[in-house]
Motif scaffolding. Structure first.
Motif, PDB file in Angstrom:
ATOM      1  N   ALA A  43       4.673 -16.718 -11.683  1.00 23.30           N
ATOM      2  CA  ALA A  43       3.842 -16.701 -12.888  1.00 23.30           C
ATOM      3  C   ALA A  43       4.689 -16.766 -14.156  1.00 23.30           C
ATOM      4  N   ASN A  44       5.959 -17.162 -14.008  1.00 24.61           N
ATOM      5  CA  ASN A  44       6.894 -17.188 -15.140  1.00 24.61           C
ATOM      6  C   ASN A  44       7.042 -15.799 -15.765  1.00 24.61           C
ATOM      7  N   GLY A  45       6.841 -14.771 -14.948  1.00 27.74           N
ATOM      8  CA  GLY A  45       6.947 -13.403 -15.438  1.00 27.74           C
ATOM      9  C   GLY A  45       8.335 -12.845 -15.224  1.00 27.74           C
ATOM     10  N   LYS A  46       8.495 -11.574 -15.558  1.00 28.07           N
ATOM     11  CA  LYS A  46       9.776 -10.893 -15.429  1.00 28.07           C
ATOM     12  C   LYS A  46       9.724  -9.913 -14.267  1.00 28.07           C
ATOM     13  N   ASN A  92       2.622  -8.012 -26.174  1.00 24.47           N
ATOM     14  CA  ASN A  92       3.887  -8.611 -26.612  1.00 24.47           C
ATOM     15  C   ASN A  92       4.688  -9.122 -25.418  1.00 24.47           C
ATOM     16  N   GLN A  93       4.739  -8.328 -24.346  1.00 25.17           N
ATOM     17  CA  GLN A  93       5.464  -8.764 -23.153  1.00 25.17           C
ATOM     18  C   GLN A  93       4.787  -9.961 -22.506  1.00 25.17           C
ATOM     19  N   ARG A  94       3.479  -9.977 -22.517  1.00 25.13           N
ATOM     20  CA  ARG A  94       2.722 -11.068 -21.900  1.00 25.13           C
ATOM     21  C   ARG A  94       3.079 -12.400 -22.556  1.00 25.13           C
ATOM     22  N   SER A 102       5.666  -1.790   2.827  1.00 22.17           N
ATOM     23  CA  SER A 102       6.373  -1.904   4.092  1.00 22.17           C
ATOM     24  C   SER A 102       7.266  -3.140   4.167  1.00 22.17           C
ATOM     25  N   ARG A 103       8.421  -2.976   4.834  1.00 21.87           N
ATOM     26  CA  ARG A 103       9.266  -4.128   5.144  1.00 21.87           C
ATOM     27  C   ARG A 103       8.581  -5.015   6.189  1.00 21.87           C
ATOM     28  N   ASN A 104       7.985  -4.390   7.186  1.00 20.00           N
ATOM     29  CA  ASN A 104       7.298  -5.133   8.249  1.00 20.00           C
ATOM     30  C   ASN A 104       5.810  -5.240   7.912  1.00 20.00           C
ATOM     31  N   CYS A 105       5.538  -5.970   6.875  1.00 20.37           N
ATOM     32  CA  CYS A 105       4.157  -6.031   6.384  1.00 20.37           C
ATOM     33  C   CYS A 105       3.358  -7.115   7.104  1.00 20.37           C
ATOM     34  N   SER A 106       2.052  -6.998   7.002  1.00 19.94           N
ATOM     35  CA  SER A 106       1.160  -8.011   7.563  1.00 19.94           C
ATOM     36  C   SER A 106       1.059  -9.188   6.586  1.00 19.94           C
ATOM     37  N   TYR A 107       0.447 -10.274   7.058  1.00 25.49           N
ATOM     38  CA  TYR A 107       0.203 -11.414   6.169  1.00 25.49           C
ATOM     39  C   TYR A 107      -0.696 -10.975   5.010  1.00 25.49           C
ATOM     40  N   TYR A 108      -1.705 -10.173   5.315  1.00 23.65           N
ATOM     41  CA  TYR A 108      -2.607  -9.649   4.280  1.00 23.65           C
ATOM     42  C   TYR A 108      -1.813  -8.890   3.220  1.00 23.65           C
ATOM     43  N   GLY A 109      -0.933  -7.996   3.653  1.00 24.13           N
ATOM     44  CA  GLY A 109      -0.146  -7.212   2.706  1.00 24.13           C
ATOM     45  C   GLY A 109       0.760  -8.072   1.849  1.00 24.13           C
ATOM     46  N   SER A 110       1.389  -9.077   2.469  1.00 22.61           N
ATOM     47  CA  SER A 110       2.305  -9.941   1.723  1.00 22.61           C
ATOM     48  C   SER A 110       1.563 -10.734   0.654  1.00 22.61           C
ATOM     49  N   GLN A 111       0.358 -11.207   0.973  1.00 20.96           N
ATOM     50  CA  GLN A 111      -0.419 -11.982   0.008  1.00 20.96           C
ATOM     51  C   GLN A 111      -0.945 -11.100  -1.127  1.00 20.96           C
ATOM     52  N   ILE A 112      -1.341  -9.880  -0.802  1.00 18.88           N
ATOM     53  CA  ILE A 112      -1.782  -8.943  -1.841  1.00 18.88           C
ATOM     54  C   ILE A 112      -0.626  -8.661  -2.801  1.00 18.88           C
ATOM     55  N   ALA A 113       0.556  -8.388  -2.258  1.00 14.40           N
ATOM     56  CA  ALA A 113       1.727  -8.102  -3.097  1.00 14.40           C
ATOM     57  C   ALA A 113       2.050  -9.284  -4.012  1.00 14.40           C
ATOM     58  N   TYR A 114       2.050 -10.478  -3.433  1.00  9.62           N
ATOM     59  CA  TYR A 114       2.369 -11.695  -4.191  1.00  9.62           C
ATOM     60  C   TYR A 114       1.352 -11.930  -5.307  1.00  9.62           C
ATOM     61  N   ASN A 115       0.081 -11.878  -4.952  1.00  5.61           N
ATOM     62  CA  ASN A 115      -0.975 -12.189  -5.922  1.00  5.61           C
ATOM     63  C   ASN A 115      -1.091 -11.126  -7.015  1.00  5.61           C
ATOM     64  N   PHE A 116      -0.992  -9.860  -6.641  1.00  5.93           N
ATOM     65  CA  PHE A 116      -1.048  -8.798  -7.647  1.00  5.93           C
ATOM     66  C   PHE A 116       0.137  -8.899  -8.608  1.00  5.93           C
ATOM     67  N   ALA A 117       1.318  -9.174  -8.061  1.00  5.29           N
ATOM     68  CA  ALA A 117       2.507  -9.301  -8.903  1.00  5.29           C
ATOM     69  C   ALA A 117       2.360 -10.463  -9.886  1.00  5.29           C
ATOM     70  N   ALA A 118       1.856 -11.590  -9.391  1.00  6.56           N
ATOM     71  CA  ALA A 118       1.676 -12.769 -10.247  1.00  6.56           C
ATOM     72  C   ALA A 118       0.697 -12.476 -11.378  1.00  6.56           C
ATOM     73  N   ARG A 119      -0.442 -11.874 -11.030  1.00  8.61           N
ATOM     74  CA  ARG A 119      -1.463 -11.577 -12.045  1.00  8.61           C
ATOM     75  C   ARG A 119      -0.993 -10.519 -13.046  1.00  8.61           C
ATOM     76  N   LEU A 120      -0.312  -9.497 -12.558  1.00 10.09           N
ATOM     77  CA  LEU A 120       0.184  -8.442 -13.450  1.00 10.09           C
ATOM     78  C   LEU A 120       1.288  -8.981 -14.367  1.00 10.09           C
ATOM     79  N   ALA A 121       2.152  -9.832 -13.816  1.00 12.51           N
ATOM     80  CA  ALA A 121       3.202 -10.442 -14.631  1.00 12.51           C
ATOM     81  C   ALA A 121       2.600 -11.331 -15.709  1.00 12.51           C
ATOM     82  N   ALA A 122       1.573 -12.099 -15.337  1.00 12.25           N
ATOM     83  CA  ALA A 122       0.892 -12.954 -16.313  1.00 12.25           C
ATOM     84  C   ALA A 122       0.208 -12.122 -17.389  1.00 12.25           C
ATOM     85  N   ALA A 123      -0.209 -10.910 -17.029  1.00 12.19           N
ATOM     86  CA  ALA A 123      -0.883 -10.023 -17.987  1.00 12.19           C
ATOM     87  C   ALA A 123       0.098  -9.297 -18.896  1.00 12.19           C
ATOM     88  N   GLY A 124       1.410  -9.447 -18.637  1.00 10.68           N
ATOM     89  CA  GLY A 124       2.394  -8.864 -19.535  1.00 10.68           C
ATOM     90  C   GLY A 124       3.250  -7.770 -18.947  1.00 10.68           C
TER      91      GLY A 124
END
Length: 358
Positions: free
Chosen positions: A161-164, A296-298, A117-139
């Motif tokens: 996370a210095n990811g792409k 390799n991507q990681r 959602s564009r109009n997301c909750s604080y919970y949703g925004s933090q989940i998106a941020y943290n999942f993206a960081a961890r997944l990017a770090a995982a490759g």
């Protein structure tokens, strides 16, 4: 690069489906422009307005347009070019022309879309941020639409996370939308990729975004829907993913919140319920053909300084003093680097300041 394809893609009212229908009927884009008005009228699917637009575009100096695009640091890729991503080749009506700013190689990588959602909750925004960081770090490379809310947080998480990350937009690449994402746009252009199927000058019109969503899912092996109401556009992305044979993941939400009704419905309909990043990582690590690609991507996501230190660490414990002696890097500098590598999940710290690769 077929210039006549680029010219045909500039004709208003010629979307991907009509584009490929015209190519099939005439044999080439060039033949479309060689055909006179009378002959075009014999084709029942072409109305007078569209014929008029084709006639107007016939006189476009396509070299001037291409020079304008390339002068802005934007790459043009047509469907038949070698650089056209295989990830998009087999989707329903792929974009005939892609505009790209950034790293073209990311388009065929191990990509995960994160949408919501564009109009997301604080919970949703933090989940998106943290999942993206961890997944990017995982490759994984994170794909999203650079919209407000979940999309923007997903891009920012990957960058943290210095990811792409890849942003697929619903306008021309010369138009930044929303305007507050100007700095995010620049960052992604430098270290990731900005992608559009729309010509320069195309405004972010409402009807552009469903088309954009099929590219987001098409570039990805799976789509994670973080937070979505029953009418959220991210459900369109999930629908395209299913149509394309991609995985659909969803974060469960509060049953009393409208903003979670879309994601909860996806889970009821068969999307994989996700409560941790490992739920997604394990899904792909079990697939032997994808595991090496992820790894390799990681490693490639790391800067050269971090890669250098990581090279000294394997499955045999090594002390921080030994790493310092081998690398020539001071203990104080190493502490910061090693802590970051631990945080990103590349290595594990053992008692006594020993480290092993995970």
């Amino acid at each position: 690069m077929d210039k006549s394809w680029i010219k045909l893609s500039l004709v208003p009212q010629v979307g991907p489906q009509r584009f490929f229908d015209l190519i099939e009927y005439f044999g080439s884009a060039e033949e479309v422009f060689k055909t006179d008005r009378h002959e075009l009228k014999n084709i029942g699917s072409l109305n007078d307005n569209l014929i008029e637009e084709i006639q107007k575009c016939r006189d476009i100096d396509i070299d001037v347009y291409i020079n304008k695009v390339t002068s802005m640091g934007i790459k043009l890729i047509t469907y038949n070019d070698n650089e056209y991503p295989n990830n998009l080749k087999n989707i329903h009506y792929p974009p005939p022309v892609l505009y790209l700013k950034g790293n073209v190689e990311l388009l065929d990588g191990m990509n995960i879309a994160i949408v919501g959602s564009r109009n997301c909750s604080y919970y949703g925004s933090q989940i998106a941020y943290n999942f993206a960081a961890r997944l990017a770090a995982a490759g994984f490379t994170i794909v999203s639409g650079m919209a407000r809310g979940i999309d923007s947080m997903a891009h920012q998480g990957a960058i943290s996370a210095n990811g792409k990350t890849i942003a697929v937009v619903g306008s021309g690449l010369d138009i930044i939308y929303p305007r507050e994402n100007k700095e995010l746009y620049r960052t992604i252009a430098k270290s990731g990729a900005l992608v559009s199927e729309f010509p320069l000058g195309t405004e972010p019109l409402k009807q552009n975004f469903p088309r954009r969503n099929r590219i987001i899912s098409g570039l990805s092996v799976g789509v994670l829907v973080v937070e979505a109401g029953v009418r959220s556009g991210s459900l369109i992305t999930a629908g395209f993913a299913l149509e394309q044979g991609k995985d659909v993941f969803a974060i469960p939400g509060n049953i009393n919140y409208e903003s979670s009704m879309g994601t909860n419905n996806l889970i009821k309909e068969g999307a994989k319920l996700v409560t941790s990043v490992n739920d997604i990582i394990e899904e792909y690590e079990l697939r032997i053909d994808l595991k090496e690609k992820i790894e390799n991507q990681r490693v490639n996501n790391l800067s050269e300084g971090y890669k250098k230190i990581l090279d000294y660490i394997d499955d045999k414990p090594i002390s921080i003093n030994s790493i310092s002696n081998i690398s020539g890097v001071s203990i104080n500098e190493l502490i910061a680097v090693l802590n970051k590598l631990v945080l990103l999940g590349y290595i594990k710290e053992l008692p006594g300041k020993f480290y092993v690769k995970v």
